[in-house]
Design a protein around this motif. Structure first.
Motif, PDB file in Angstrom:
ATOM      1  N   PRO A 234       4.292 -14.881 -17.760  1.00 11.48           N
ATOM      2  CA  PRO A 234       3.770 -13.932 -16.762  1.00 11.48           C
ATOM      3  C   PRO A 234       4.806 -13.679 -15.677  1.00 11.48           C
ATOM      4  O   PRO A 234       5.565 -14.568 -15.301  1.00 11.48           O
ATOM      5  CB  PRO A 234       2.546 -14.669 -16.195  1.00 11.48           C
TER       6      PRO A 234
ATOM      7  N   LEU B  66       7.228 -11.071  -4.715  1.00  8.20           N
ATOM      8  CA  LEU B  66       6.445 -11.550  -3.575  1.00  8.20           C
ATOM      9  C   LEU B  66       7.112 -12.718  -2.879  1.00  8.20           C
ATOM     10  O   LEU B  66       7.085 -12.826  -1.663  1.00  8.20           O
ATOM     11  CB  LEU B  66       5.061 -12.006  -4.044  1.00  8.20           C
ATOM     12  N   PHE B  67       7.692 -13.602  -3.679  1.00  6.77           N
ATOM     13  CA  PHE B  67       8.273 -14.807  -3.089  1.00  6.77           C
ATOM     14  C   PHE B  67       9.795 -14.806  -3.147  1.00  6.77           C
ATOM     15  O   PHE B  67      10.410 -15.824  -2.869  1.00  6.77           O
ATOM     16  CB  PHE B  67       7.754 -16.055  -3.820  1.00  6.77           C
TER      17      PHE B  67
ATOM     18  N   SER C  29      -3.215 -16.469 -11.798  1.00  6.58           N
ATOM     19  CA  SER C  29      -2.123 -15.681 -11.236  1.00  6.58           C
ATOM     20  C   SER C  29      -2.465 -15.145  -9.847  1.00  6.58           C
ATOM     21  O   SER C  29      -1.598 -15.105  -8.974  1.00  6.58           O
ATOM     22  CB  SER C  29      -1.746 -14.531 -12.174  1.00  6.58           C
TER      23      SER C  29
ATOM     24  N   ALA D 157       4.834  -8.749  -8.530  1.00  6.19           N
ATOM     25  CA  ALA D 157       4.547 -10.190  -8.444  1.00  6.19           C
ATOM     26  C   ALA D 157       5.795 -11.065  -8.319  1.00  6.19           C
ATOM     27  O   ALA D 157       5.828 -11.967  -7.491  1.00  6.19           O
ATOM     28  CB  ALA D 157       3.693 -10.623  -9.629  1.00  6.19           C
TER      29      ALA D 157
ATOM     30  N   LEU E 209       0.155 -19.706  -2.768  1.00  4.73           N
ATOM     31  CA  LEU E 209       1.330 -20.547  -3.000  1.00  4.73           C
ATOM     32  C   LEU E 209       1.958 -21.017  -1.700  1.00  4.73           C
ATOM     33  O   LEU E 209       2.384 -22.156  -1.557  1.00  4.73           O
ATOM     34  CB  LEU E 209       2.366 -19.795  -3.852  1.00  4.73           C
TER      35      LEU E 209
ATOM     36  N   VAL F 192       4.557 -13.309 -12.554  1.00  6.10           N
ATOM     37  CA  VAL F 192       4.443 -14.082 -11.324  1.00  6.10           C
ATOM     38  C   VAL F 192       5.085 -15.462 -11.509  1.00  6.10           C
ATOM     39  O   VAL F 192       5.652 -16.012 -10.560  1.00  6.10           O
ATOM     40  CB  VAL F 192       2.963 -14.205 -10.881  1.00  6.10           C
TER      41      VAL F 192
ATOM     42  N   ILE G  82      -1.948 -17.950  -7.381  1.00  3.48           N
ATOM     43  CA  ILE G  82      -0.548 -18.143  -7.005  1.00  3.48           C
ATOM     44  C   ILE G  82      -0.143 -17.104  -5.972  1.00  3.48           C
ATOM     45  O   ILE G  82       0.451 -17.428  -4.944  1.00  3.48           O
ATOM     46  CB  ILE G  82       0.358 -18.039  -8.249  1.00  3.48           C
ATOM     47  N   ALA G  83      -0.512 -15.857  -6.216  1.00  2.00           N
ATOM     48  CA  ALA G  83      -0.115 -14.801  -5.290  1.00  2.00           C
ATOM     49  C   ALA G  83      -0.700 -15.036  -3.903  1.00  2.00           C
ATOM     50  O   ALA G  83      -0.056 -14.765  -2.899  1.00  2.00           O
ATOM     51  CB  ALA G  83      -0.557 -13.443  -5.833  1.00  2.00           C
TER      52      ALA G  83
ATOM     53  N   VAL H  94       7.807 -17.473  -9.269  1.00  2.00           N
ATOM     54  CA  VAL H  94       7.593 -18.844  -8.798  1.00  2.00           C
ATOM     55  C   VAL H  94       8.753 -19.733  -9.225  1.00  2.00           C
ATOM     56  O   VAL H  94       9.213 -20.592  -8.463  1.00  2.00           O
ATOM     57  CB  VAL H  94       6.260 -19.393  -9.341  1.00  2.00           C
TER      58      VAL H  94
ATOM     59  N   TYR I 190      11.673 -18.996  -6.980  1.00  2.00           N
ATOM     60  CA  TYR I 190      11.318 -19.469  -5.640  1.00  2.00           C
ATOM     61  C   TYR I 190      11.403 -20.984  -5.560  1.00  2.00           C
ATOM     62  O   TYR I 190      12.045 -21.528  -4.659  1.00  2.00           O
ATOM     63  CB  TYR I 190       9.900 -18.995  -5.303  1.00  2.00           C
TER      64      TYR I 190
ATOM     65  N   TYR J 281       1.921  -2.650  -2.585  1.00  2.00           N
ATOM     66  CA  TYR J 281       0.993  -3.774  -2.398  1.00  2.00           C
ATOM     67  C   TYR J 281       0.713  -4.011  -0.924  1.00  2.00           C
ATOM     68  O   TYR J 281      -0.430  -4.214  -0.518  1.00  2.00           O
ATOM     69  CB  TYR J 281       1.569  -5.026  -3.039  1.00  2.00           C
TER      70      TYR J 281
END
Lengths: 406, 280, 324
Positions: B110, B209-210, C271, B206, C278, B112, C274-275, B116, B119, B234
């Protein structure tokens, strides 16, 4: 994501391989696409150098206050103070020295703990476990104060009174209908519709949640024992939306909802928000003035910059006209910049950071009221300057041009 | 039966049509050259002290998407193409199959999680770079590499063995055979695959985002955060401020247009190529 | 003139080994290949190490823990609500999406006039190109309110007796997220199903027709059995995509960390968790627990994807462009 491209199998099917030394003669469509992409990239690059993409910039108005060239500092955190931060970063240093991302106070605390940003912003002061999780000694510097208001979306009801007990019961899920007796009792002239209350909460780590749950904890012992106060709370009911903007947006477009946001977001919806009963017994609709008077009347004893700020609270100020759900909001920075961040942290960055902080607590306060934030009183600002002055780089105070002592 | 199946097809077209229609309706009027180049505005619905709300623009987001996707392509394409070459041209080895399989597995990661991964790694090893163009690029590359690998692999497989054997029989070294003959003849499909992975990466929010994190400013250096179109959508979409909502629709429209154009063009090219191969 | 003559003069073939350039080339592509393999292990390694704290606190009990509480009064972490919501939204997506996708695939391969097949197929697959965040935006502004005002009251009226359609009708819930996911996976399932159905040998269909079968009977007896594994694989691939979707889900699901009690409950998939959480700063255990949940998601997604590929390798190995 799927290209169901049928680069088909004529070769495997028949085995007759037309020698592919012969070039494909017409790939116009493909080349056109590639050309478009290349042109777009070139135009964007040219635009960048032409300065197209800089944020709105105007020269700052501080006397003699010019940050050094070339430093960009990044901050992240509170969505509550974001509109004011946006204004500050657009004005300070030509608009290109500070980049602040509105990701929520929880993320702001995480980011400063992990040293991924130069400063964090949080409406919730650090709790003990979070102080332990920091990478060094940090300073808590209140830079503004705001009001958290209950916004709602009820057709035909332009104004509504609330009190702490009712708000706590709504968020506990014990009051579920808008025309419940308790709410009706304090709103005698209003016809409340019969509709399920759609509660909206924050889904991310939020200082606004900290302020709201602190208030609910103060007003309801059930809330205090079951959920407490914090940037993250497992709300029993409610649709979760991220950031102040998300809650505001959802309440604005969805009927029968109730949520909690900073005053700026309510006024910039515009979204109807309720009056809240203060300890003196009056129903107050938040404004800059009554938030400022609440701050003054609460007169909190402030610890030093590196002290424990967890119990600092300006909720439920005693004055007759004070708005009860008021809070300071804080900037979190490390005290020893070079020691905490390491050798890759340059003096330019340190100077930009310190200059910005000084600017915020001096000239910056002049931008607060028009955006519905409280310009901090002189005693808090003086304490802030003392904290900022204690920031060091390589053992020495950071040179700056913006402090009022300069 | 034709009625039922036709109804299915129509039922699918309704949401697609509505999305494009709404994006055009709500984003179209906002679009203008200044919106494409101006910076992000203060969120605002009502005039402040008599000053009307700034319209602002999505300039930093357009620039950010261009930079992030361009850099991610620069990273992913060589690696993906090279891995595909290894899997196809040196196929006798176990590793060749393993790469093919791994690329398949990676496409199931995925997006996201890709974010992660980058990150979490950088938080440990270089926190100053966590929110930067570099990490954003890497996160998008994690998504693009498997797609490029798979597409290039499929494209390279369409080149008949006779071509390679003929070239090698003439004494052309393997590397020149591969690069100048095999890759070149599979080039349309390879380029198409690259374009499609680029357009996929352009739409991902996604993983950013980080990593890329978002920024009010334009490009400020590789070690600073940067905005991107999907991130902007977003952030702005859920807001109550009217100028932000209009910009979110404008950004959504731009993204849809860019992606649809590329998709259609690449399909036309492949269709033309297939027709030519069949016709010969 | 030999058209295959390269521009450089023909060299006499070397007797053994390759030239050093060939070796360098081999080294480079091998490195790239190994890098791709290394990448999946790197991702797994980072997730495993970062979830270690949560794993040592909860062990595999995390997989059956039903409470997720991040309040300062009591922090406890369990993944069941998110695993459940992930599976439920994906299941809704397949229940709605599979029939529609198969129906449209059948339409395109059997019913539609030839001139329509290409363009219509392309248009349906364009659905796949629309980014997740745009779907989420549209879902937030249009689909959610439509669900709240029209669909959910109707579902409650006619299907409320099943017990799954009761509760607060907000339009921001597990059901809406499932519907958005359905729209997102339909092109994947449809595209691969179309290929599978198109690959059915004509002889099969002609045999059925010669026996006097109607259109539907031809499909049922000659095409669908033949295409069964391909269609099934396509569905699993769609499932894989639905499991990992983040943006569209987090904007429509309501972000509530608890087990759903009905389709109208707010939920939280792994998911979207997490968004949202996190970087919440509720402590290192929370961070580790979220990474642990991400690891579970990774494992499920990879497993599903591998199963799909195995089912589809026959369909996909006949060289075509990348089909996700």
């Amino acid at each position: 994501m799927s290209a169901q491209g049928s680069t088909n199998s004529s070769t495997t099917a028949t085995g007759s391989s037309s020698p592919t030394m012969k070039r494909q003669t017409s790939r116009t469509g493909l080349y056109a696409a590639v050309a478009i992409v290349v042109i777009v990239v070139v135009v964007l690059a040219a635009g960048y150098y032409a300065g197209w993409f800089k944020g709105s910039s105007s020269s700052n108005s501080g006397t003699g206050c010019q940050p050094p060239a070339g430093g960009t500092i990044k901050g992240a955190g509170s969505t509550l103070v974001y509109p004011l931060m946006f204004q500050w970063e657009s004005v300070y240093g030509g608009g290109t020295a500070v980049n602040y991302e509105s990701v929520g106070s929880g993320a702001g605390i995480t980011d400063i703990s992990q040293k991924t940003v130069d400063f964090g912003a949080s409406d919730a002061p650090l709790e003990h476990a979070q102080v332990v999780g920091l990478a060094g000694t940090a300073l808590t510097i209140p830079e503004s104060a705001g009001a958290v208001v209950p916004i709602y979306n009820l057709a035909g009801v332009p104004t509504l009174n609330f009190n702490g007990t009712i708000l706590a019961d709504i968020y506990l899920g014990t009051i579920t209908n808008w025309n419940n007796t308790a709410l009706q009792a304090i709103n005698p002239g209003v016809t409340l519709p019969s509709a399920t209350i759609q509660v909206v909460v924050r889904s991310d780590g939020s200082g606004t949640t900290f302020i709201w749950t602190s208030y609910l904890s103060a007003e309801s012992s059930t809330w205090a024992s079951k959920y407490g106060k914090g940037t993250s709370v497992s709300f029993p009911v409610g649709t979760g939306e991220p950031k102040n903007a998300g809650v505001a947006g959802y309440v604005e477009k969805t009927p029968d909802t109730i949520g909690y946001v900073d005053l700026n977001y309510a006024l910039n919806g515009p979204i109807a928000f309720g009056k809240v009963a203060n300890p003196a017994g009056h129903y107050i609709a938040a404004t800059v003035n009554n938030t400022a008077s609440a701050l003054k009347d609460a007169n909190p004893t402030l610890p030093t910059g590196t002290g424990d700020w967890f119990n600092v609270s300006v909720l439920n100020a005693p004055g007759a006209g004070d708005y009860p759900i008021t809070s300071l909001t804080y900037v979190l920075v490390y005290q020893d910049l070079s020691g905490t961040y390491g050798s890759s942290y340059t003096l330019t960055e340190a100077e930009t950071l310190v200059d910005f902080l000084y600017w915020v607590v001096t000239t910056g306060q002049g931008y607060s009221a028009q955006l519905y934030y409280v310009p901090l009183p002189a005693n808090i600002l003086t304490a802030d300057e003392v904290s900022i002055a204690s920031i060091t780089y390589n053992g020495a105070a950071v040179p700056n041009t913006c402090g009022s002592s300069v | 039966m034709s009625a039922i199946t036709a109804a299915c097809a129509i039922a699918i077209l309704i949401p697609l049509g509505d999305i494009i229609y709404q994006a055009a309706l709500l984003g179209g009027p906002t679009l203008s050259f200044s919106v494409l180049t101006a910076g992000l505005p203060q969120p605002c619905s009502v005039p402040v002290n008599g000053v009307p709300c700034a319209v602002g623009g999505i300039g930093p987001a357009l620039q950010g998407t261009g930079i992030l996707v361009g850099l991610a392509a620069l990273v992913s394409v060589p690696i993906g193409l090279a891995a595909a070459i290894f899997a196809v041209e040196y196929r006798g080895r176990f590793l060749g199959t393993a790469i093919s399989f791994t690329a398949d597995v990676l496409t199931g990661v995925p997006s996201v999680i890709a974010g992660v991964f980058i990150y979490a790694y950088f938080v440990i090893y270089d926190p100053a770079l966590v929110f930067s163009v570099i990490t954003g690029t890497l996160a998008l590359s994690v998504i693009m590499i498997p797609i490029v690998t798979r597409t290039c692999e499929e494209a390279l497989r369409t080149v008949p063995h006779a071509v390679r054997e003929a070239a090698l029989a003439l004494g052309i070294p393997k590397w020149r055979t591969t690069l100048q003959i095999v890759v070149v003849s599979a080039l349309p499909a390879i380029l198409t695959g690259i374009l499609l992975s680029v357009m996929r990466a352009a739409g991902e929010a996604a993983p950013l985002l980080f990593t890329a994190f978002g920024s009010r400013l334009g490009f400020e250096g590789f070690n600073n955060p940067i905005e991107a179109l999907p991130l902007l959508i977003y952030n702005f979409a859920e807001s109550a401020s009217n100028n932000w909502i209009h910009l979110a629709w404008a950004a959504a429209l731009i993204l849809i247009i860019l992606i649809l154009i590329t998709n259609i063009l690449s399909r036309l090219t492949i269709a033309r190529m297939v027709r030519r191969m069949r016709g010969e | 003139m030999d058209p295959t003559t390269p521009s450089s003069p023909i060299r006499a073939p070397r007797h053994r080994g390759r030239g050093w350039t060939d070796l360098v080339f081999f080294g480079l592509v091998a490195f790239a290949g190994l890098f791709v393999i290394f990448l999946i292990f790197a991702i797994a390694a980072i997730l495993i190490t970062q979830s270690h704290l949560a794993f040592s606190t909860y062990g595999f009990g995390f997989l059956v823990g039903t409470r997720w509480n991040i309040s300062p009064t009591e922090q406890v972490y369990g993944a069941v609500p998110f695993i459940a919501d992930t599976l439920i939204t994906s299941a809704i997506a397949l229940v709605i999406g599979f029939p529609l996708a198969l129906g449209s695939a059948l339409f395109l391969t059997t019913q539609a006039p030839r001139w329509l097949r290409g363009p219509l197929g392309t248009v349906i697959e364009l659905l796949a190109a629309i980014p997740s965040v745009v779907y989420g935006f549209w879902g937030l502004i249009f689909l959610g309110p439509y669900m709240r005002t029209t669909v959910e009251p109707a579902l409650h009226r006619y299907l409320g007796w099943t017990g799954g359609f009761n509760g607060n009708e907000t339009g921001t819930d597990v059901l809406t997220a499932g519907v958005i996911l359905a729209i997102m996976v339909i092109p994947t399932i449809s595209a691969i199903s179309r290929e599978t159905l198109a690959a059915v040998p004509v002889a099969q269909k002609e045999a059925a027709l010669s026996l006097g079968a109607t259109d539907w009977e031809v499909t049922r007896t000659a095409m669908l059995p033949y295409a069964r594994s391909g269609v099934f694989g396509a569905t699993i691939l769609g499932l894989g995509r639905a499991l990992g979707e983040t943006m569209a889900v987090t904007m429509t699901i309501g972000n509530h960390d608890a087990l759903p009690t009905s389709f109208f409950s707010q939920g939280q998939t792994i998911s979207s968790l997490i968004a949202n959480e996190l970087t919440n700063s509720a402590g290192p255990l929370q961070y580790s627990a979220i990474i642990y949940a991400g690891l579970i998601l990774l494992a499920i997604s990879i497993a599903v994807n591998v199963v799909a590929r195995l089912l589809l390798w026959r369909v996909l190995r006949v060289s075509r462009g990348s089909v996700e």
